[in-house]
Motif scaffolding. Structure first.
Motif, short mmCIF file in Angstrom:
data_model
loop_
_atom_site.label_atom_id
_atom_site.label_comp_id
_atom_site.label_asym_id
_atom_site.label_seq_id
_atom_site.Cartn_x
_atom_site.Cartn_y
_atom_site.Cartn_z
N LEU A 1 0.86 -1.18 -0.10
CA LEU A 1 -0.03 0.21 0.02
C LEU A 1 0.89 1.33 -0.08
CD1 LEU A 1 -2.94 0.93 -0.01
CD2 LEU A 1 -2.79 0.79 2.30
N PRO A 2 2.01 1.47 0.65
CA PRO A 2 2.72 2.55 0.84
C PRO A 2 3.44 2.76 -0.74
CG PRO A 2 3.12 1.30 2.74
CD PRO A 2 2.53 0.52 2.01
N ALA A 3 3.62 1.76 -1.31
CA ALA A 3 4.12 1.77 -2.67
C ALA A 3 3.27 2.28 -3.40
CB ALA A 3 4.81 0.58 -3.36
N VAL A 4 2.02 1.75 -3.75
CA VAL A 4 0.92 2.60 -4.43
C VAL A 4 0.66 3.91 -3.89
CG1 VAL A 4 -1.45 2.31 -4.96
CG2 VAL A 4 -0.22 0.22 -4.86
N MET A 5 0.75 4.18 -2.68
CA MET A 5 0.55 5.64 -2.47
C MET A 5 1.74 6.49 -2.87
SD MET A 5 -0.96 4.99 1.49
CE MET A 5 -0.99 6.81 1.88
N GLN A 6 2.86 5.98 -2.97
CA GLN A 6 4.01 6.73 -3.60
C GLN A 6 3.64 7.13 -5.40
OE1 GLN A 6 7.41 4.31 -2.75
NE2 GLN A 6 8.05 5.73 -0.83
N HIS A 7 3.15 6.02 -5.84
CA HIS A 7 2.73 6.10 -7.48
C HIS A 7 1.77 7.18 -7.49
CE1 HIS A 7 5.27 3.23 -9.16
NE2 HIS A 7 5.37 2.43 -8.26
N LEU A 8 0.88 7.22 -6.50
CA LEU A 8 -0.21 8.22 -6.52
C LEU A 8 0.09 9.51 -6.38
CD1 LEU A 8 -3.06 5.90 -4.85
CD2 LEU A 8 -3.02 6.62 -7.18
N ALA A 9 1.19 9.54 -5.39
CA ALA A 9 1.67 11.08 -5.06
C ALA A 9 2.30 11.49 -6.30
CB ALA A 9 2.80 10.85 -3.89
N VAL A 10 3.05 10.62 -7.22
CA VAL A 10 3.62 11.23 -8.30
C VAL A 10 2.62 11.62 -9.32
CG1 VAL A 10 5.20 10.58 -10.51
CG2 VAL A 10 6.01 9.75 -8.19
N LEU A 11 1.45 10.80 -9.55
CA LEU A 11 0.57 11.16 -10.40
C LEU A 11 -0.30 12.41 -10.05
CD1 LEU A 11 -0.83 7.70 -11.03
CD2 LEU A 11 0.20 9.12 -12.65
N GLU A 12 -0.34 12.62 -8.71
CA GLU A 12 -0.67 13.80 -8.16
C GLU A 12 -0.05 15.04 -8.55
OE1 GLU A 12 -3.96 15.04 -4.35
OE2 GLU A 12 -2.49 13.17 -4.43
N GLN A 13 1.26 15.00 -8.30
CA GLN A 13 2.15 16.10 -8.47
C GLN A 13 2.05 16.57 -10.00
OE1 GLN A 13 5.89 14.47 -7.01
NE2 GLN A 13 5.60 14.99 -4.84
N ALA A 14 2.04 15.53 -10.87
CA ALA A 14 1.77 15.80 -12.06
C ALA A 14 0.66 16.42 -12.57
CB ALA A 14 2.33 14.59 -13.06
N GLY A 15 -0.25 16.31 -11.81
CA GLY A 15 -1.89 17.15 -12.06
C GLY A 15 -2.73 16.20 -12.65
N LEU A 16 -2.07 14.72 -12.78
CA LEU A 16 -3.15 13.55 -13.31
C LEU A 16 -4.14 13.04 -12.35
CD1 LEU A 16 -0.45 11.90 -15.16
CD2 LEU A 16 -1.88 13.65 -16.07
N VAL A 17 -4.03 13.23 -11.34
CA VAL A 17 -4.89 12.67 -10.47
C VAL A 17 -5.22 13.64 -9.00
CG1 VAL A 17 -5.05 10.66 -8.26
CG2 VAL A 17 -4.22 10.31 -10.65
N GLN A 18 -6.33 13.56 -8.53
CA GLN A 18 -6.70 14.45 -7.08
C GLN A 18 -7.19 13.52 -6.30
OE1 GLN A 18 -9.86 16.87 -9.04
NE2 GLN A 18 -8.43 18.53 -9.55
N SER A 19 -6.87 13.72 -5.18
CA SER A 19 -7.24 12.72 -4.02
C SER A 19 -7.94 13.53 -2.91
CB SER A 19 -6.34 12.02 -3.17
OG SER A 19 -5.40 12.64 -2.83
#
Length: 118
Positions: free
Chosen positions: A45-63
């Motif tokens: 789960l922490p690894a997935v959260m890191q990937h999601l953080a990269v997507l969020e920093q790039a503006g591709l995902v909002q959480s």
């Protein structure tokens, strides 16, 4: 590390990873919790959260976190800048290929013998 100065660089760097693209495919179907996103992946789960953080920093995902549940969704128009860049490159190459086709057609006509035997 991601180049923080260029949003397009950040987008392409985020998309360069298979796991992040997989997460975006999942999110293209609708919002999902981090737990739901992690379930089909063979990682922590922490690894997935890191990937999601990269997507969020790039503006591709909002959480958004409500209570103990963090829900992610694709950002509106998330891929529009990358799509515009790719479309512009495609148009350039199509123009090159069109000119090449015209040139080859001209060369073919010049190489074809005349009907009068010359």
């Amino acid at each position: 590390m991601l180049n923080q100065s260029d949003p397009l660089d950040m987008t392409f760097q985020a998309l360069a990873d298979t796991t992040r693209r997989t997460l975006l495919v999942q999110l293209s179907r609708g919002p999902a919790s981090v737990t739901d996103l992690a379930r089909p992946l063979a990682m922590s789960l922490p690894a997935v959260m890191q990937h999601l953080a990269v997507l969020e920093q790039a503006g591709l995902v909002q959480s958004q976190k409500v209570g103990r549940v963090r829900t992610c969704r694709m950002a509106p128009n998330a891929l529009s800048q990358a799509e515009q860049w790719i479309s512009a490159r495609r148009a350039e190459w199509e123009g090159h290929f069109d000119r090449l086709g015209d040139y080859l057609e001209t060369m073919k006509k010049e190489a074809t013998p005349n009907d009068d035997g010359n």
